[in-house]
Design a protein around this motif. Structure first.
Motif, PDB file in Angstrom:
ATOM      1  N   UNK A 177      11.076  19.652   1.247  1.00 40.86           N
ATOM      2  CA  UNK A 177      11.510  18.378   1.813  1.00 40.86           C
ATOM      3  C   UNK A 177      10.383  17.368   1.719  1.00 40.86           C
ATOM      4  N   UNK A 178      10.702  16.206   1.203  1.00 42.35           N
ATOM      5  CA  UNK A 178       9.737  15.114   1.119  1.00 42.35           C
ATOM      6  C   UNK A 178      10.036  14.110   2.230  1.00 42.35           C
ATOM      7  N   UNK A 179       9.029  13.846   3.047  1.00 39.36           N
ATOM      8  CA  UNK A 179       9.109  12.788   4.051  1.00 39.36           C
ATOM      9  C   UNK A 179       8.362  11.588   3.477  1.00 39.36           C
ATOM     10  N   UNK A 180       9.098  10.564   3.085  1.00 40.76           N
ATOM     11  CA  UNK A 180       8.490   9.416   2.418  1.00 40.76           C
ATOM     12  C   UNK A 180       7.587   8.640   3.366  1.00 40.76           C
ATOM     13  N   UNK A 181       6.526   8.086   2.801  1.00 33.97           N
ATOM     14  CA  UNK A 181       5.644   7.226   3.578  1.00 33.97           C
ATOM     15  C   UNK A 181       6.321   5.919   3.944  1.00 33.97           C
ATOM     16  N   UNK A 182       5.818   5.288   4.986  1.00 29.20           N
ATOM     17  CA  UNK A 182       6.393   4.022   5.439  1.00 29.20           C
ATOM     18  C   UNK A 182       6.259   2.944   4.369  1.00 29.20           C
ATOM     19  N   UNK A 183       7.281   2.096   4.290  1.00 29.59           N
ATOM     20  CA  UNK A 183       7.177   0.862   3.530  1.00 29.59           C
ATOM     21  C   UNK A 183       6.838  -0.241   4.510  1.00 29.59           C
ATOM     22  N   UNK A 184       5.774  -0.970   4.237  1.00 33.46           N
ATOM     23  CA  UNK A 184       5.300  -1.992   5.162  1.00 33.46           C
ATOM     24  C   UNK A 184       5.322  -3.352   4.482  1.00 33.46           C
ATOM     25  N   UNK A 185       5.377  -4.397   5.297  1.00 36.72           N
ATOM     26  CA  UNK A 185       5.315  -5.766   4.792  1.00 36.72           C
ATOM     27  C   UNK A 185       3.928  -6.330   5.070  1.00 36.72           C
ATOM     28  N   UNK A 186       3.343  -6.931   4.062  1.00 39.33           N
ATOM     29  CA  UNK A 186       1.983  -7.464   4.157  1.00 39.33           C
ATOM     30  C   UNK A 186       2.045  -8.986   4.179  1.00 39.33           C
ATOM     31  N   UNK A 187       1.565  -9.575   5.259  1.00 39.00           N
ATOM     32  CA  UNK A 187       1.493 -11.027   5.412  1.00 39.00           C
ATOM     33  C   UNK A 187       0.321 -11.545   4.572  1.00 39.00           C
ATOM     34  N   UNK A 188       0.628 -12.324   3.537  1.00 39.43           N
ATOM     35  CA  UNK A 188      -0.397 -12.818   2.628  1.00 39.43           C
ATOM     36  C   UNK A 188      -0.870 -14.228   2.966  1.00 39.43           C
ATOM     37  N   UNK A 189      -0.286 -14.829   4.012  1.00 38.36           N
ATOM     38  CA  UNK A 189      -0.588 -16.222   4.322  1.00 38.36           C
ATOM     39  C   UNK A 189      -1.532 -16.414   5.505  1.00 38.36           C
ATOM     40  N   UNK A 190      -1.468 -15.521   6.490  1.00 38.93           N
ATOM     41  CA  UNK A 190      -2.211 -15.721   7.741  1.00 38.93           C
ATOM     42  C   UNK A 190      -3.686 -15.995   7.512  1.00 38.93           C
ATOM     43  N   UNK A 191      -4.301 -15.262   6.586  1.00 37.43           N
ATOM     44  CA  UNK A 191      -5.746 -15.381   6.406  1.00 37.43           C
ATOM     45  C   UNK A 191      -6.150 -16.616   5.600  1.00 37.43           C
ATOM     46  N   UNK A 192      -5.152 -17.412   5.199  1.00 36.38           N
ATOM     47  CA  UNK A 192      -5.470 -18.722   4.631  1.00 36.38           C
ATOM     48  C   UNK A 192      -5.832 -19.707   5.735  1.00 36.38           C
ATOM     49  N   UNK A 193      -5.418 -19.383   6.972  1.00 40.43           N
ATOM     50  CA  UNK A 193      -5.600 -20.308   8.092  1.00 40.43           C
ATOM     51  C   UNK A 193      -6.522 -19.760   9.180  1.00 40.43           C
TER      52      UNK A 193
END
Length: 354
Positions: free
Chosen positions: A210-226
């Motif tokens: 059985x394979x337990x897949x790793x989490x898919x995450x969303x990466x905020x690419x804008x925050x560190x511009x500000x």
């Protein structure tokens, strides 16, 4: 214009599969074709733009936009493309191919400018906050709903030839070997429980479980511009600025920021110590336990950060569980790609990341 000057209606659908709105454009409705092209190109940006807000509702909105609204719009566009389209001469054919290639290349380039982007957690270095891919020999139901909701599936690999096992090579991405003269390859997640035998027959089970897949995450690419990264942020970063024999250049890691520019970092197990202060804020540092290792092998060892440096640890710093800043030291600000804000799959694990 005679009947032979137009393609059959179904050709318009085929053309629109490759370039949205092309059937409308080539049939004389240029405004409608251009509108379809723009809308279907921008909707994914809207979906990932909504998901930049760290809320579970934002993830559901992204699903609604990208996996319900976008397919419905695309199907509607294809239905509207069932129309006679004038035949393309050589110049028109070259132009269509050029637009298709430009669209393909442009889409790939624009992915780097999405306000948020997906990323799969590869291993268990961020447990229990983020789950990496794991395997077990236990069997699961293996249904599509089990995969969608919990990320679990039953996997089986069989030998496609008979013969001796040879040329075994293991890397971070896969396991390669030959059975007889036939190359075989297994995913890296099989590595912990893969025991190659000397001889295999065609059809023999090489690995199953059985394979337990790793989490898919969303990466905020804008925050560190500000704003600058903060302690406690979980970030995705490039390894190009790291010089360490176990870190492969061109990879992408996910870790938590524990040290900021100009600080001196120690570990007094299980606590993080910054400039002589035990860190208990933000909230994750009240429960995270850190172990000495690498450059921080004892409570007296320390890492001093430069004015553009950050130190990152995995949340799981148990023995050999996280290759992080304890081993490779600081990372430069320029390597940080973005901040992790939410888990968006498996569906049962949708949540804001802290």
């Amino acid at each position: 214009m005679d009947g032979n000057s137009k393609y059959p209606r179904w050709v318009g659908v085929v053309l629109s599969l490759f370039v949205p709105g092309s059937a409308q454009f080539l049939s004389g409705r240029k405004g409608g074709g251009f509108l379809w092209f723009v809308v279907l190109s921008l909707v994914p940006f809207a979906g990932y733009g909504v998901a930049i807000v760290p809320r579970e509702a934002s993830v559901h909105a992204m699903y609604a936009i990208n996996f319900i609204l976008l397919p419905l719009l695309f199907i509607t566009m294809l239905c509207a493309s069932y129309r006679p389209v004038r035949r393309l001469r050589l110049r028109g054919r070259i132009g269509f191919v050029a637009v298709f290639l430009s669209l393909t290349v442009g889409t790939a380039l624009l992915r780097g400018f999405l306000p948020s982007s997906p990323f799969r957690v590869p291993a268990g270095a961020m447990e229990p906050t983020l789950r990496g891919t794991t395997t077990s020999r236990e069997k699961t139901q293996g249904s599509s709903m089990e995969w969608f909701w919990h990320g679990k599936k039953q996997v089986e690999f069989r030998a496609s030839a008979s013969g001796s096992v040879s040329q075994l090579r293991m890397s971070r991405n896969d396991i390669k070997f030959s059975v007889g003269d036939v190359p075989h390859k297994l995913p890296a997640y099989c590595m912990g429980s893969f025991w190659p035998t000397q001889e295999l027959k065609e059809g023999d089970v090489i690995w199953s479980g059985t394979v337990q897949a790793g989490d898919l995450i969303l990466v905020d690419r804008l925050s560190y511009l500000f704003r600058d990264p903060r302690r406690g942020d979980i970030v995705v970063f490039s390894t190009d600025g790291i010089s360490h024999k176990q870190v492969r250049p061109g990879s992408v890691y996910v870790k938590r920021i524990v040290g900021l520019p100009g600080e001196t970092i120690r570990i007094n197990p299980p606590h993080l110590v910054v400039d002589g202060r035990t860190i208990r804020k933000p909230i994750p540092f009240r429960t995270l336990d850190y172990e000495n290792a690498g450059q921080l092998a004892t409570p007296d060892d320390y890492i001093e950060l430069g004015k553009h440096d950050y130190l990152v640890f995995g949340d799981n710093t148990g023995k050999n569980q996280s290759l992080d800043g304890r081993y490779f030291g600081a990372i430069p600000r320029s390597c940080i790609i973005g901040r992790v804000n939410t888990i968006y799959w498996p569906f049962s694990r949708i949540r804001v990341v802290e």
